[in-house]
Design a protein around this motif. Structure first.
Motif, PDB file in Angstrom:
ATOM      1  N   MET A   1       0.752  -1.098  -0.001  1.00 19.97           N
ATOM      2  CA  MET A   1      -0.048   0.298   0.546  1.00 19.97           C
ATOM      3  C   MET A   1       1.083   1.062  -0.263  1.00 19.97           C
ATOM      4  SD  MET A   1      -2.921  -0.590   2.479  1.00 19.97           S
ATOM      5  CE  MET A   1      -4.440  -2.012   2.038  1.00 19.97           C
ATOM      6  N   GLN A   2       1.780   0.778   1.010  1.00 23.17           N
ATOM      7  CA  GLN A   2       2.860   2.299   0.951  1.00 23.17           C
ATOM      8  C   GLN A   2       3.629   2.397  -0.557  1.00 23.17           C
ATOM      9  OE1 GLN A   2       5.888   1.785   3.915  1.00 23.17           O
ATOM     10  NE2 GLN A   2       3.460   1.876   5.499  1.00 23.17           N
ATOM     11  N   GLY A   3       3.536   1.290  -1.175  1.00 20.16           N
ATOM     12  CA  GLY A   3       4.183   1.179  -2.519  1.00 20.16           C
ATOM     13  C   GLY A   3       3.231   1.951  -3.875  1.00 20.16           C
ATOM     14  N   VAL A   4       1.965   1.929  -3.474  1.00 20.22           N
ATOM     15  CA  VAL A   4       0.622   1.733  -4.639  1.00 20.22           C
ATOM     16  C   VAL A   4       1.014   2.968  -4.376  1.00 20.22           C
ATOM     17  CG1 VAL A   4      -1.261   1.815  -5.492  1.00 20.22           C
ATOM     18  CG2 VAL A   4       0.141  -0.187  -4.783  1.00 20.22           C
ATOM     19  N   THR A   5       0.547   3.944  -3.334  1.00 16.33           N
ATOM     20  CA  THR A   5       0.308   5.334  -2.505  1.00 16.33           C
ATOM     21  C   THR A   5       1.134   6.154  -2.307  1.00 16.33           C
ATOM     22  OG1 THR A   5      -0.036   4.660  -0.302  1.00 16.33           O
ATOM     23  CG2 THR A   5      -2.066   4.298  -2.034  1.00 16.33           C
ATOM     24  N   ARG A   6       2.731   5.582  -2.207  1.00 15.89           N
ATOM     25  CA  ARG A   6       4.040   6.752  -2.056  1.00 15.89           C
ATOM     26  C   ARG A   6       3.516   7.112  -1.191  1.00 15.89           C
ATOM     27  NH1 ARG A   6       3.564   7.354  -8.134  1.00 15.89           N
ATOM     28  NH2 ARG A   6       3.201   9.480  -7.924  1.00 15.89           N
ATOM     29  N   SER A   7       2.259   6.815  -0.265  1.00 19.62           N
ATOM     30  CA  SER A   7       2.629   7.306   1.248  1.00 19.62           C
ATOM     31  C   SER A   7       3.364   6.499   1.920  1.00 19.62           C
ATOM     32  CB  SER A   7       0.890   6.997   1.212  1.00 19.62           C
ATOM     33  OG  SER A   7       0.904   8.420   2.441  1.00 19.62           O
ATOM     34  N   PRO A   8       4.460   7.025   3.437  1.00 19.94           N
ATOM     35  CA  PRO A   8       5.056   6.502   4.239  1.00 19.94           C
ATOM     36  C   PRO A   8       3.768   6.232   5.847  1.00 19.94           C
ATOM     37  CG  PRO A   8       4.680   9.245   4.294  1.00 19.94           C
ATOM     38  CD  PRO A   8       4.363   8.846   2.797  1.00 19.94           C
ATOM     39  N   LEU A   9       2.270   6.739   5.300  1.00 20.04           N
ATOM     40  CA  LEU A   9       1.471   6.538   6.124  1.00 20.04           C
ATOM     41  C   LEU A   9       0.726   5.331   6.009  1.00 20.04           C
ATOM     42  CD1 LEU A   9       1.046  10.462   7.461  1.00 20.04           C
ATOM     43  CD2 LEU A   9       2.706   8.675   7.984  1.00 20.04           C
ATOM     44  N   ALA A  10       0.549   5.006   4.714  1.00 20.68           N
ATOM     45  CA  ALA A  10      -0.221   3.721   4.403  1.00 20.68           C
ATOM     46  C   ALA A  10      -0.363   2.505   5.050  1.00 20.68           C
ATOM     47  CB  ALA A  10      -0.172   3.850   2.704  1.00 20.68           C
ATOM     48  N   ASP A  11      -1.399   2.164   5.039  1.00 19.40           N
ATOM     49  CA  ASP A  11      -1.612   0.952   6.152  1.00 19.40           C
ATOM     50  C   ASP A  11      -2.636   1.167   6.340  1.00 19.40           C
ATOM     51  OD1 ASP A  11      -2.655   0.913   9.388  1.00 19.40           O
ATOM     52  OD2 ASP A  11      -1.142  -0.049   8.845  1.00 19.40           O
ATOM     53  N   PRO A  12      -3.264  -0.702   5.534  1.00 17.92           N
ATOM     54  CA  PRO A  12      -4.586  -1.390   6.250  1.00 17.92           C
ATOM     55  C   PRO A  12      -5.058  -0.662   6.876  1.00 17.92           C
ATOM     56  CG  PRO A  12      -3.113  -2.803   5.660  1.00 17.92           C
ATOM     57  CD  PRO A  12      -2.244  -1.428   6.329  1.00 17.92           C
ATOM     58  N   GLY A  13      -5.130  -0.119   8.589  1.00 17.86           N
ATOM     59  CA  GLY A  13      -5.680   0.392   9.270  1.00 17.86           C
ATOM     60  C   GLY A  13      -5.687   1.835   8.854  1.00 17.86           C
ATOM     61  N   ILE A  14      -5.131   2.955   8.832  1.00 16.03           N
ATOM     62  CA  ILE A  14      -4.765   3.617   8.397  1.00 16.03           C
ATOM     63  C   ILE A  14      -5.946   4.418   7.133  1.00 16.03           C
ATOM     64  CG2 ILE A  14      -3.496   6.526   7.561  1.00 16.03           C
ATOM     65  CD1 ILE A  14      -1.493   4.845   9.748  1.00 16.03           C
ATOM     66  N   LEU A  15      -5.526   3.673   6.548  1.00 13.22           N
ATOM     67  CA  LEU A  15      -6.536   4.216   5.004  1.00 13.22           C
ATOM     68  C   LEU A  15      -8.137   3.795   4.738  1.00 13.22           C
ATOM     69  CD1 LEU A  15      -3.640   3.123   2.215  1.00 13.22           C
ATOM     70  CD2 LEU A  15      -4.637   5.406   2.986  1.00 13.22           C
ATOM     71  N   GLY A  16      -8.271   2.325   6.248  1.00 10.49           N
ATOM     72  CA  GLY A  16      -9.494   2.509   6.614  1.00 10.49           C
ATOM     73  C   GLY A  16      -9.959   0.848   5.692  1.00 10.49           C
ATOM     74  N   VAL A  17      -8.621   0.245   5.826  1.00 10.14           N
ATOM     75  CA  VAL A  17      -9.340  -0.628   4.765  1.00 10.14           C
ATOM     76  C   VAL A  17      -9.865  -1.857   6.012  1.00 10.14           C
ATOM     77  CG1 VAL A  17      -9.119  -2.628   3.318  1.00 10.14           C
ATOM     78  CG2 VAL A  17      -7.705  -0.512   2.264  1.00 10.14           C
ATOM     79  N   ASN A  18      -9.324  -1.646   6.685  1.00 11.04           N
ATOM     80  CA  ASN A  18      -9.673  -3.047   7.909  1.00 11.04           C
ATOM     81  C   ASN A  18     -10.755  -2.948   8.206  1.00 11.04           C
ATOM     82  OD1 ASN A  18      -6.900  -4.685   7.741  1.00 11.04           O
ATOM     83  ND2 ASN A  18      -6.077  -3.579   9.431  1.00 11.04           N
ATOM     84  N   ALA A  19     -11.262  -1.686   8.609  1.00  9.82           N
ATOM     85  CA  ALA A  19     -12.559  -0.604   8.698  1.00  9.82           C
ATOM     86  C   ALA A  19     -13.329  -1.090   7.459  1.00  9.82           C
ATOM     87  CB  ALA A  19     -12.075   1.086   9.534  1.00  9.82           C
ATOM     88  N   GLY A  20     -13.188  -1.410   6.821  1.00 13.09           N
ATOM     89  CA  GLY A  20     -13.881  -1.633   5.679  1.00 13.09           C
ATOM     90  C   GLY A  20     -14.701  -2.944   6.202  1.00 13.09           C
ATOM     91  N   ALA A  21     -13.510  -3.926   5.600  1.00 14.90           N
ATOM     92  CA  ALA A  21     -13.400  -5.314   5.873  1.00 14.90           C
ATOM     93  C   ALA A  21     -14.476  -5.654   7.529  1.00 14.90           C
ATOM     94  CB  ALA A  21     -12.029  -6.096   6.076  1.00 14.90           C
ATOM     95  N   ALA A  22     -14.448  -4.894   8.266  1.00 15.00           N
ATOM     96  CA  ALA A  22     -15.349  -5.697   9.766  1.00 15.00           C
ATOM     97  C   ALA A  22     -16.789  -4.880   9.428  1.00 15.00           C
ATOM     98  CB  ALA A  22     -14.504  -4.357  10.809  1.00 15.00           C
ATOM     99  N   MET A  23     -16.487  -4.267   8.948  1.00 12.29           N
ATOM    100  CA  MET A  23     -17.569  -3.577   8.835  1.00 12.29           C
ATOM    101  C   MET A  23     -18.784  -4.023   7.167  1.00 12.29           C
ATOM    102  SD  MET A  23     -19.866   0.395   8.116  1.00 12.29           S
ATOM    103  CE  MET A  23     -19.688  -0.449   5.781  1.00 12.29           C
ATOM    104  N   ALA A  24     -18.098  -5.155   6.559  1.00 11.87           N
ATOM    105  CA  ALA A  24     -18.611  -5.699   5.927  1.00 11.87           C
ATOM    106  C   ALA A  24     -18.991  -7.235   6.488  1.00 11.87           C
ATOM    107  CB  ALA A  24     -18.103  -6.354   4.774  1.00 11.87           C
ATOM    108  N   VAL A  25     -18.679  -8.026   7.695  1.00 10.83           N
ATOM    109  CA  VAL A  25     -18.301  -9.220   8.235  1.00 10.83           C
ATOM    110  C   VAL A  25     -20.061  -8.419   9.115  1.00 10.83           C
ATOM    111  CG1 VAL A  25     -17.012 -10.770  10.006  1.00 10.83           C
ATOM    112  CG2 VAL A  25     -16.162  -9.577   7.867  1.00 10.83           C
ATOM    113  N   VAL A  26     -19.607  -7.101   9.481  1.00 11.15           N
ATOM    114  CA  VAL A  26     -20.870  -7.077  10.853  1.00 11.15           C
ATOM    115  C   VAL A  26     -22.094  -7.117   9.918  1.00 11.15           C
ATOM    116  CG1 VAL A  26     -21.834  -5.714  12.201  1.00 11.15           C
ATOM    117  CG2 VAL A  26     -18.985  -5.867  12.600  1.00 11.15           C
ATOM    118  N   ILE A  27     -22.500  -6.556   8.973  1.00  6.28           N
ATOM    119  CA  ILE A  27     -23.225  -6.838   8.215  1.00  6.28           C
ATOM    120  C   ILE A  27     -23.580  -7.799   7.535  1.00  6.28           C
ATOM    121  CG2 ILE A  27     -24.459  -5.680   5.986  1.00  6.28           C
ATOM    122  CD1 ILE A  27     -22.792  -3.093   6.567  1.00  6.28           C
TER     123      ILE A  27
END
Length: 341
Positions: A87-113
């Motif tokens: 993710m850091q390579g794709v976005t060229r952002s040093p702060l990219a991370d599954p948690g900070i980019l909201g990917v983990n939260a999106g996966a969790a919400m989908a499971v809850v739904i």
């Protein structure tokens, strides 16, 4: 003046080989500690007896419970470390991370739904639902970050990801409030942990992890070209959009499958790639496999530490990684600001 990736000192192959051996040794040590240390320390003689078919009840319990847990921690840590580096390579952002980019939260919400509205129960349903949620959230964050002048800059992506993660987490809580029947189990899962590891869960996630590892590692060379800029990469014949899509798909598979089984574990994908860059440089052909190995080490040791600190109970690994990751996040932000002065 901003330092570019090409200004980073080149790591000699001998130095990289030394670090590889050290990380592999740490991985083996982490696996050994994970098997031996728990609410009750077990000796190697008891474990060997159980593995050899003996009737040591304690050893049998260790083999049945701790071996799957150790394997899940190693796989989940490797997946999160690698997905963060991609993710850091794709976005060229040093702060990219599954948690900070909201990917983990999106996966969790989908499971809850899926649990609250569609009654999903099977492991395959959890995995597919989490991956679809992770992919949809990643696409949403990238679309929001691409709006306005300058396109998807690292700062805009980080802000879009943080805002999306907060909004998605709030929606998840709102969905759970009227569902007391599933709220307790989901809240425990949302902390993030590997304590519920089973051979069935590991077997179910392996195909998704294998595909994610393959797509991510095969993108290494093109990610090196993307680091030079989209125009330069295109000039060398790299299909920029396709490269981003393939690499991002690999990262989504890794963090989506991991979140489905372990819950949203934060900061591993942020901390590990930065540490590995200090050790082996910015070449993704080295950075990606090192991030996978170091992520496995971090999650194994965090799980062991959680068992030690709260004996006779234990702390979920998501709590330990948060304690480790929060100071590291502050250090990364401060280091980035100093470089840009």
């Amino acid at each position: 003046m901003t330092r570019t990736a090409t200004e980073t000192p080149v790591r000699r192959p001998r130095t990289r080989l030394m670090w590889l051996l050290l990380v592999l040794a740490a991985l083996l040590a982490g696996c050994a500690l994970s098997v031996v240390i728990g609410t009750r320390d077990v000796g190697w003689a008891e474990i060997a007896s159980a593995l050899g078919g003996g009737r040591d009840s304690i050893g049998e319990a260790v083999v049945a419970v701790r071996l799957p847990r150790t394997l899940l921690a190693a796989l989940a840590g490797a997946a999160l470390g690698l997905s963060g580096a991609v993710m850091q390579g794709v976005t060229r952002s040093p702060l990219a991370d599954p948690g900070i980019l909201g990917v983990n939260a999106g996966a969790a919400m989908a499971v809850v739904i899926g649990m609250a509205w569609f009654g999903i129960e099977s492991l395959s349903a959890f995995l597919w639902t989490a991956i679809l949620g992770a992919g949809a959230t990643a696409a949403l964050v990238y679309a929001i970050g691409s709006l306005g002048r300058g396109g998807a800059t690292p700062l805009k992506l980080a802000l879009a990801g943080a805002a999306t993660a907060i909004a998605v987490s709030s929606l998840t809580v709102a969905i759970l409030l009227p569902r007391a029947d599933i709220a307790g189990g989901v809240q425990s899962w949302q902390i993030g942990g590997v304590g519920g590891a089973t051979p069935e869960a590991i077997t179910a996630m392996l195909p998704f992890l294998a595909a994610g590892f393959a797509l991510s590692l095969l993108s290494a060379r093109n990610l090196n070209m993307l680091a030079l800029g989209d125009d330069t990469a295109a000039g060398f014949g790299v299909p920029v959009a396709l490269t981003r899509f393939i690499a991002a798909t690999g990262a989504v598979l890794l963090c989506g499958a991991t979140t489905a089984i372990c819950g949203p574990i934060g900061f591993v994908g942020l901390v590990v790639p930065h540490l590995c860059r200090l050790l082996v440089g910015v070449d993704h052909r080295w950075l990606l496999p090192f991030s996978a190995l170091a992520g496995a080490v971090l999650l194994l040791l965090s799980d062991v530490l959680g068992r030690i600190l709260a004996r006779p109970a234990e702390l979920d690994v998501g709590i330990i990684t948060a304690f480790v990751g929060a100071p590291a996040f502050i250090w990364i932000v401060r280091r980035r600001r100093i470089r840009e002065l």
